[in-house]
Design a protein around this motif. Structure first.
Motif, PDB file in Angstrom:
ATOM      1  N   SER A   1       7.649   5.316  -0.987  1.00 59.30           N
ATOM      2  CA  SER A   1       6.792   4.929  -2.109  1.00 59.30           C
ATOM      3  C   SER A   1       7.614   4.261  -3.205  1.00 59.30           C
ATOM      4  O   SER A   1       7.202   3.259  -3.784  1.00 59.30           O
TER       5      SER A   1
ATOM      6  N   ALA B   1       0.831  -1.209   0.000  1.00 62.86           N
ATOM      7  CA  ALA B   1       0.000   0.000   0.000  1.00 62.86           C
ATOM      8  C   ALA B   1       0.862   1.254   0.000  1.00 62.86           C
ATOM      9  O   ALA B   1       1.756   1.400   0.830  1.00 62.86           O
TER      10      ALA B   1
ATOM     11  N   GLN C   1     -10.023   1.496   2.658  1.00 64.57           N
ATOM     12  CA  GLN C   1      -9.619   0.628   1.547  1.00 64.57           C
ATOM     13  C   GLN C   1      -8.544  -0.361   1.997  1.00 64.57           C
ATOM     14  O   GLN C   1      -8.553  -1.525   1.585  1.00 64.57           O
ATOM     15  N   ILE C   2      -7.636   0.098   2.847  1.00 59.61           N
ATOM     16  CA  ILE C   2      -6.606  -0.795   3.383  1.00 59.61           C
ATOM     17  C   ILE C   2      -7.253  -1.898   4.205  1.00 59.61           C
ATOM     18  O   ILE C   2      -6.928  -3.082   4.063  1.00 59.61           O
TER      19      ILE C   2
ATOM     20  N   PHE D   1       3.718  -1.323   3.911  1.00 60.07           N
ATOM     21  CA  PHE D   1       3.064  -0.023   3.786  1.00 60.07           C
ATOM     22  C   PHE D   1       4.135   1.042   3.568  1.00 60.07           C
ATOM     23  O   PHE D   1       5.191   0.985   4.203  1.00 60.07           O
TER      24      PHE D   1
ATOM     25  N   GLU E   1      -7.644   4.567   4.671  1.00 54.21           N
ATOM     26  CA  GLU E   1      -7.746   3.621   5.783  1.00 54.21           C
ATOM     27  C   GLU E   1      -8.798   2.541   5.528  1.00 54.21           C
ATOM     28  O   GLU E   1      -8.547   1.355   5.742  1.00 54.21           O
TER      29      GLU E   1
ATOM     30  N   LEU F   1      -2.248  -1.265  -3.629  1.00 58.17           N
ATOM     31  CA  LEU F   1      -3.073  -0.060  -3.545  1.00 58.17           C
ATOM     32  C   LEU F   1      -2.207   1.156  -3.822  1.00 58.17           C
ATOM     33  O   LEU F   1      -1.200   1.370  -3.156  1.00 58.17           O
ATOM     34  N   THR F   2      -2.601   1.949  -4.819  1.00 60.93           N
ATOM     35  CA  THR F   2      -1.884   3.176  -5.140  1.00 60.93           C
ATOM     36  C   THR F   2      -2.246   4.257  -4.123  1.00 60.93           C
ATOM     37  O   THR F   2      -3.149   4.079  -3.295  1.00 60.93           O
TER      38      THR F   2
ATOM     39  N   LYS G   1       0.620   8.979   0.376  1.00 64.93           N
ATOM     40  CA  LYS G   1       0.070   9.982  -0.546  1.00 64.93           C
ATOM     41  C   LYS G   1       1.122  10.728  -1.362  1.00 64.93           C
ATOM     42  O   LYS G   1       0.806  11.628  -2.091  1.00 64.93           O
TER      43      LYS G   1
ATOM     44  N   GLU H   1      -5.814   4.996  -3.850  1.00 63.48           N
ATOM     45  CA  GLU H   1      -6.653   3.889  -3.376  1.00 63.48           C
ATOM     46  C   GLU H   1      -6.368   3.477  -1.929  1.00 63.48           C
ATOM     47  O   GLU H   1      -7.076   2.642  -1.394  1.00 63.48           O
ATOM     48  N   ALA H   2      -5.349   4.045  -1.322  1.00 64.71           N
ATOM     49  CA  ALA H   2      -4.870   3.531  -0.039  1.00 64.71           C
ATOM     50  C   ALA H   2      -5.349   4.329   1.164  1.00 64.71           C
ATOM     51  O   ALA H   2      -4.585   4.646   2.064  1.00 64.71           O
TER      52      ALA H   2
ATOM     53  N   ASN I   1       0.396   4.336   1.073  1.00 61.90           N
ATOM     54  CA  ASN I   1      -0.517   5.110   1.898  1.00 61.90           C
ATOM     55  C   ASN I   1       0.079   6.407   2.433  1.00 61.90           C
ATOM     56  O   ASN I   1      -0.511   7.045   3.281  1.00 61.90           O
TER      57      ASN I   1
END
Length: 121
Positions: free
Chosen positions: A39, A28, A72-73, A94, A70, A63-64, A32, A67-68, A30
């Motif tokens: 990342s 993920a 969705q995770i 993560f 909380e 998960l991009t 941003k 999409e990531a 996550n």
């Protein structure tokens, strides 16, 4: 990440797995920030799992940043919990590990580690 050298893979490393087990991953982005170092490590891990450790893309939940969230995770982790068994190898990563402070995420990670003794977080 360590692996076992396997002659049948032309010298490439292979993560150990039980007969009948599936190599699964949950990654993920996550934090941003697609350009952050964390990342970039997630993107690199995705490619490494496929190319070096023979993870099938359909067994990787990725998960991009868009999409990531909380929820969705948590939903993706619930999906993974439904799929995993004791023979599977599971890698979870993560880009922002602050999510590990969330009690629901932590509970899901505990469940996954109990379902699969080969769960790498």
């Amino acid at each position: 990440m360590s692996g076992v050298l396997d002659n049948s893979t032309n010298g490439r490393k292979s993560l150990p797995s039980s007969p009948g087990g599936v190599k699964r991953a949950f990654l993920a982005l996550n934090d941003k920030n697609k350009n952050s170092e964390n990342s970039q490590q997630i993107y690199k891990l995705f490619e490494t799992l496929k190319e070096r450790y023979f993870f099938q893309p359909e067994n990787i939940i990725f998960l991009t940043a868009d999409e990531a969230g909380e929820e969705q995770i948590l939903a993706a982790m619930e999906t993974l919990i439904q799929l995993v068994n004791h023979k599977d190898t599971v890698v979870i990563r993560f880009s922002d590990e602050k999510i590990l402070d969330d009690a629901r995420v932590s509970d899901n990670l505990n469940t996954l580690s109990k379902l699969s003794p080969k769960c790498i977080i």
